[in-house]
Design a protein around this motif. Sequence first.
Motif, mmCIF file in Angstrom:
data_model
loop_
_atom_site.group_PDB
_atom_site.id
_atom_site.type_symbol
_atom_site.label_atom_id
_atom_site.label_comp_id
_atom_site.label_asym_id
_atom_site.label_seq_id
_atom_site.Cartn_x
_atom_site.Cartn_y
_atom_site.Cartn_z
ATOM 1 N N UNK A 1 10.077 29.953 25.827
ATOM 2 C CA UNK A 1 9.567 29.602 25.672
ATOM 3 C C UNK A 1 9.026 28.943 24.837
ATOM 4 N N UNK A 2 9.147 28.681 24.277
ATOM 5 C CA UNK A 2 9.319 27.583 22.650
ATOM 6 C C UNK A 2 10.713 26.634 23.510
ATOM 7 N N UNK A 3 11.022 26.020 24.221
ATOM 8 C CA UNK A 3 12.340 25.333 24.709
ATOM 9 C C UNK A 3 10.777 24.639 25.021
ATOM 10 N N UNK A 4 11.633 22.626 24.453
ATOM 11 C CA UNK A 4 11.213 22.273 25.879
ATOM 12 C C UNK A 4 11.516 21.833 27.418
ATOM 13 N N UNK A 5 12.032 21.100 28.138
ATOM 14 C CA UNK A 5 11.969 20.969 29.293
ATOM 15 C C UNK A 5 13.665 21.163 29.135
ATOM 16 N N UNK A 6 14.333 22.102 30.586
ATOM 17 C CA UNK A 6 15.104 22.345 30.431
ATOM 18 C C UNK A 6 15.143 23.233 32.109
ATOM 19 N N UNK A 7 17.029 23.159 32.359
ATOM 20 C CA UNK A 7 17.107 23.874 33.236
ATOM 21 C C UNK A 7 17.505 25.381 33.554
ATOM 22 N N UNK A 8 18.440 25.871 32.457
ATOM 23 C CA UNK A 8 19.279 26.571 31.719
ATOM 24 C C UNK A 8 18.594 27.133 30.617
ATOM 25 N N UNK A 9 18.349 27.858 29.848
ATOM 26 C CA UNK A 9 18.510 29.151 28.573
ATOM 27 C C UNK A 9 19.146 29.829 28.083
ATOM 28 N N UNK A 10 20.017 29.426 26.586
ATOM 29 C CA UNK A 10 20.876 31.065 26.455
ATOM 30 C C UNK A 10 20.190 31.509 24.579
ATOM 31 N N UNK A 11 20.781 32.336 24.402
ATOM 32 C CA UNK A 11 19.937 33.252 23.005
ATOM 33 C C UNK A 11 20.828 32.543 21.901
ATOM 34 N N UNK A 12 20.324 32.738 20.847
ATOM 35 C CA UNK A 12 20.976 32.110 20.062
ATOM 36 C C UNK A 12 21.851 32.441 19.510
ATOM 37 N N UNK A 13 22.433 33.650 19.899
ATOM 38 C CA UNK A 13 23.815 34.587 19.821
ATOM 39 C C UNK A 13 25.184 34.208 21.458
ATOM 40 N N UNK A 14 24.650 33.102 22.106
ATOM 41 C CA UNK A 14 25.635 32.542 23.113
ATOM 42 C C UNK A 14 25.602 31.403 23.179
ATOM 43 N N UNK A 15 26.926 30.558 23.718
ATOM 44 C CA UNK A 15 27.453 29.497 23.654
ATOM 45 C C UNK A 15 26.834 28.979 25.043
ATOM 46 N N UNK A 16 26.649 27.560 25.255
ATOM 47 C CA UNK A 16 26.506 26.535 25.941
ATOM 48 C C UNK A 16 27.739 27.148 27.476
ATOM 49 N N UNK A 17 28.961 26.898 26.657
ATOM 50 C CA UNK A 17 29.876 26.677 27.745
ATOM 51 C C UNK A 17 30.191 27.026 28.941
ATOM 52 N N UNK A 18 29.835 28.781 29.345
ATOM 53 C CA UNK A 18 29.854 29.899 30.016
ATOM 54 C C UNK A 18 29.341 28.823 30.909
ATOM 55 N N UNK A 19 27.587 28.520 30.535
ATOM 56 C CA UNK A 19 26.406 28.115 31.497
ATOM 57 C C UNK A 19 27.122 26.885 32.527
ATOM 58 N N UNK A 20 27.717 26.093 30.902
ATOM 59 C CA UNK A 20 28.195 24.362 32.034
ATOM 60 C C UNK A 20 29.535 24.891 33.010
ATOM 61 N N UNK A 21 30.117 25.365 32.984
ATOM 62 C CA UNK A 21 31.363 25.880 33.651
ATOM 63 C C UNK A 21 31.050 26.812 34.996
ATOM 64 N N UNK A 22 30.270 27.257 34.915
ATOM 65 C CA UNK A 22 29.591 28.116 36.691
ATOM 66 C C UNK A 22 29.146 26.532 36.808
#
Length: 104
Positions: free
Chosen positions: A42-63
């Motif tokens: 909820x503290x993020x600006x406009x976005x399509x996907x969210x990941x927590x601090x300890x997660x990488x963005x890479x798996x979301x992008x690859x999926x």
Amino acid sequence: MRNFGTIVAIASLAFGIQVPADAQVPKFDTKSFVICKGEIEGACDKHDHWVNCDQSETPVIQQRCTVNMPDGAKRVREYTAENISTRSGNKCGYTHTRAQCAAE
């Protein structure tokens, strides 16, 4: 863009593979998308996907950049990713990454 019909015909002749004559390369969405990385979505600006601090963005992008091929195989298309904003706050701050899957 490659001529998929020609490739199918050559593969069929060379390897005796039965491929439907109307086989097509899957249509693929190449629109960019934004991933927010931070402790509280909820503290993020406009976005399509969210990941927590300890997660990488890479798996979301690859999926998001994975396409099912006519032969049933899955293929991750090439992609670009760029940091569009970073700010401090909460556990790890908030980073917004814009990613885009390649068309070919």
